[in-house]
Design a protein around this motif. Structure first.
Motif, mmCIF file in Angstrom:
data_model
loop_
_atom_site.group_PDB
_atom_site.id
_atom_site.type_symbol
_atom_site.label_atom_id
_atom_site.label_comp_id
_atom_site.label_asym_id
_atom_site.label_seq_id
_atom_site.Cartn_x
_atom_site.Cartn_y
_atom_site.Cartn_z
ATOM 1 N N ALA A 52 0.823 -1.207 0.000
ATOM 2 C CA ALA A 52 0.000 0.000 0.000
ATOM 3 C C ALA A 52 0.857 1.258 0.000
ATOM 4 C CB ALA A 52 -0.937 -0.008 1.209
ATOM 5 N N LEU A 53 1.934 1.243 0.756
ATOM 6 C CA LEU A 53 2.827 2.407 0.792
ATOM 7 C C LEU A 53 3.494 2.642 -0.560
ATOM 8 C CD1 LEU A 53 4.452 1.868 4.291
ATOM 9 C CD2 LEU A 53 3.014 3.804 3.621
ATOM 10 N N ARG A 54 3.840 1.573 -1.245
ATOM 11 C CA ARG A 54 4.440 1.720 -2.566
ATOM 12 C C ARG A 54 3.451 2.361 -3.537
ATOM 13 N NH1 ARG A 54 9.203 -1.329 -3.199
ATOM 14 N NH2 ARG A 54 9.656 -2.657 -1.386
ATOM 15 N N GLN A 55 2.187 1.972 -3.436
ATOM 16 C CA GLN A 55 1.159 2.545 -4.307
ATOM 17 C C GLN A 55 0.919 4.024 -3.996
ATOM 18 O OE1 GLN A 55 -2.450 0.135 -4.577
ATOM 19 N NE2 GLN A 55 -1.255 -1.697 -4.166
ATOM 20 N N LEU A 56 1.122 4.415 -2.750
ATOM 21 C CA LEU A 56 0.910 5.809 -2.344
ATOM 22 C C LEU A 56 2.131 6.685 -2.547
ATOM 23 C CD1 LEU A 56 -1.057 5.310 0.999
ATOM 24 C CD2 LEU A 56 -1.956 6.275 -1.130
ATOM 25 N N ASP A 57 3.243 6.095 -2.916
ATOM 26 C CA ASP A 57 4.478 6.868 -3.031
ATOM 27 C C ASP A 57 4.290 8.036 -4.001
ATOM 28 O OD1 ASP A 57 7.123 7.542 -2.591
ATOM 29 O OD2 ASP A 57 7.852 6.258 -4.214
ATOM 30 N N GLY A 58 4.614 9.235 -3.546
ATOM 31 C CA GLY A 58 4.491 10.425 -4.378
ATOM 32 C C GLY A 58 3.099 11.005 -4.449
ATOM 33 N N ALA A 62 -11.170 14.319 -11.994
ATOM 34 C CA ALA A 62 -10.787 12.935 -12.252
ATOM 35 C C ALA A 62 -9.562 12.795 -13.156
ATOM 36 C CB ALA A 62 -11.974 12.160 -12.844
ATOM 37 N N PRO A 63 -9.385 13.622 -14.215
ATOM 38 C CA PRO A 63 -8.201 13.438 -15.063
ATOM 39 C C PRO A 63 -6.876 13.652 -14.332
ATOM 40 C CG PRO A 63 -9.870 14.745 -16.191
ATOM 41 C CD PRO A 63 -10.324 14.612 -14.772
ATOM 42 N N LEU A 64 -6.915 14.321 -13.187
ATOM 43 C CA LEU A 64 -5.691 14.579 -12.419
ATOM 44 C C LEU A 64 -5.475 13.564 -11.309
ATOM 45 C CD1 LEU A 64 -6.187 18.438 -11.962
ATOM 46 C CD2 LEU A 64 -4.732 17.293 -13.649
ATOM 47 N N ALA A 65 -6.398 12.637 -11.143
ATOM 48 C CA ALA A 65 -6.440 11.833 -9.924
ATOM 49 C C ALA A 65 -6.131 10.359 -10.159
ATOM 50 C CB ALA A 65 -7.813 11.963 -9.272
ATOM 51 N N ALA A 66 -5.498 9.760 -9.145
ATOM 52 C CA ALA A 66 -5.361 8.309 -9.098
ATOM 53 C C ALA A 66 -6.586 7.683 -8.449
ATOM 54 C CB ALA A 66 -4.107 7.931 -8.317
ATOM 55 N N GLY A 67 -7.374 8.497 -7.763
ATOM 56 C CA GLY A 67 -8.597 8.032 -7.131
ATOM 57 C C GLY A 67 -9.462 9.207 -6.731
ATOM 58 N N VAL A 68 -10.782 9.026 -6.790
ATOM 59 C CA VAL A 68 -11.740 10.067 -6.408
ATOM 60 C C VAL A 68 -12.830 9.424 -5.562
ATOM 61 C CG1 VAL A 68 -13.451 11.739 -7.230
ATOM 62 C CG2 VAL A 68 -11.313 11.436 -8.486
ATOM 63 N N VAL A 69 -13.155 10.048 -4.440
ATOM 64 C CA VAL A 69 -14.235 9.589 -3.571
ATOM 65 C C VAL A 69 -15.144 10.774 -3.273
ATOM 66 C CG1 VAL A 69 -14.865 8.702 -1.288
ATOM 67 C CG2 VAL A 69 -12.893 7.743 -2.497
ATOM 68 N N GLY A 89 -0.885 12.855 -7.390
ATOM 69 C CA GLY A 89 0.529 13.091 -7.162
ATOM 70 C C GLY A 89 0.765 14.489 -6.626
ATOM 71 N N VAL A 90 1.640 14.612 -5.657
ATOM 72 C CA VAL A 90 1.927 15.944 -5.109
ATOM 73 C C VAL A 90 2.534 16.847 -6.177
ATOM 74 C CG1 VAL A 90 2.144 15.175 -2.723
ATOM 75 C CG2 VAL A 90 4.151 15.096 -4.219
ATOM 76 N N ASP A 91 3.104 16.260 -7.226
ATOM 77 C CA ASP A 91 3.655 17.068 -8.313
ATOM 78 C C ASP A 91 2.564 17.622 -9.219
ATOM 79 O OD1 ASP A 91 2.942 14.590 -9.319
ATOM 80 O OD2 ASP A 91 4.675 14.431 -10.658
#
Length: 252
Positions: free
Chosen positions: A106-112, A184-191, A209-211
């Protein structure tokens, strides 16, 4: 008598993370935050005096502030507020060792990445004027109660309130979808969260991404400009990914 102490757990981080020496969480200035490590992961913790009650607003704010500050620089899996274990070894046995590979993945998926929240509120007077203008039934009910004693039009007042609430809810569904689709186009996930306020238009959690923060800011600014006078929109974050991580508790 010596104070009874435990170890308070804030969240899970990669093992190479170092705690900020100035960081403080639950318990105030006398409780520095450290890292308990096991394999490729670690837990942010602090010692807690169990003789004091846990659960004050300051405790909750301290918990969230530490996690949010961490999320701005490294991936973090939040642990549910109030997680206390007996000692540092229990952190390893009950949390880190038991879920090592799951947490590491999970941490690897959240990296960045970090969570941001887009919060939208209707301008009260404007939304009421709009639903009145668009719905003949609401206008009729409003006319029926205007200037009449409350006890004489009790049923009509209830019907009016229900009709207004239904009209706002219909708008909320439409506006919530539009907001979620815009980010959504900027997101890896939306809730999209359930509304909790009478004039809440939408609250959308975004994992990105924080970038890409600057792009997200520009998108939200455009949304706000397009809806000026009708909906106020603000962006919060970066914060810990509360909406994208299941509640974590030691021993589960």
């Amino acid at each position: 008598m010596a104070a009874v102490t435990g170890v308070y757990v804030y969240g899970i981080v990669p093992a190479d993370v170092e705690a900020d020496p100035a960081a403080r969480g639950v318990g105030g200035d006398s409780t520095p935050v450290t890292v308990v490590r096991h394999g490729r992961i670690g837990a942010l913790v602090s010692e807690l005096n169990l003789d004091r009650a846990l659960g004050t607003p300051d405790d909750l704010l301290g918990h969230e502030a530490l996690l949010d500050a961490t999320a701005a620089v490294v991936p973090v899996l939040p642990v549910r507020f109030g997680a206390v274990v007996t000692d540092r070894q229990a952190v390893i046995d009950e949390l880190l060792a038991a879920h090592h590979d799951e947490f590491d993945s999970a941490l690897r998926q959240l990296d960045g990445k970090a969570q941001y929240v887009v919060s939208a509120q209707y301008v009260q007077d404007t939304v009421l004027q709009d639903v009145l203008a668009e719905d003949p039934r609401i206008r009729q009910l409003q006319a029926a109660v205007r200037g009449r004693p409350e006890e004489a039009v009790h049923g009509e007042r209830i019907a009016l309130g229900q009709a207004v609430n239904e009209a706002i809810e219909a708008r909320r569904q439409t506006d919530g979808r539009a907001l979620a689709e815009a980010v959504a186009p900027l997101a890896a996930g939306v809730v999209t969260r359930e509304a909790t306020g009478e004039y809440e238009a939408a609250t959308v959690a975004v994992l990105t991404g924080v970038d890409r923060e600057r792009d997200l800011v520009r998108t939200v600014e455009k949304l706000a400009a397009d809806r000026e006078g009708k909906i106020t929109i603000r962006l919060l974050g970066p914060i810990a990914p509360y909406d994208f991580v299941s509640d974590l508790r030691p021993g589960e």
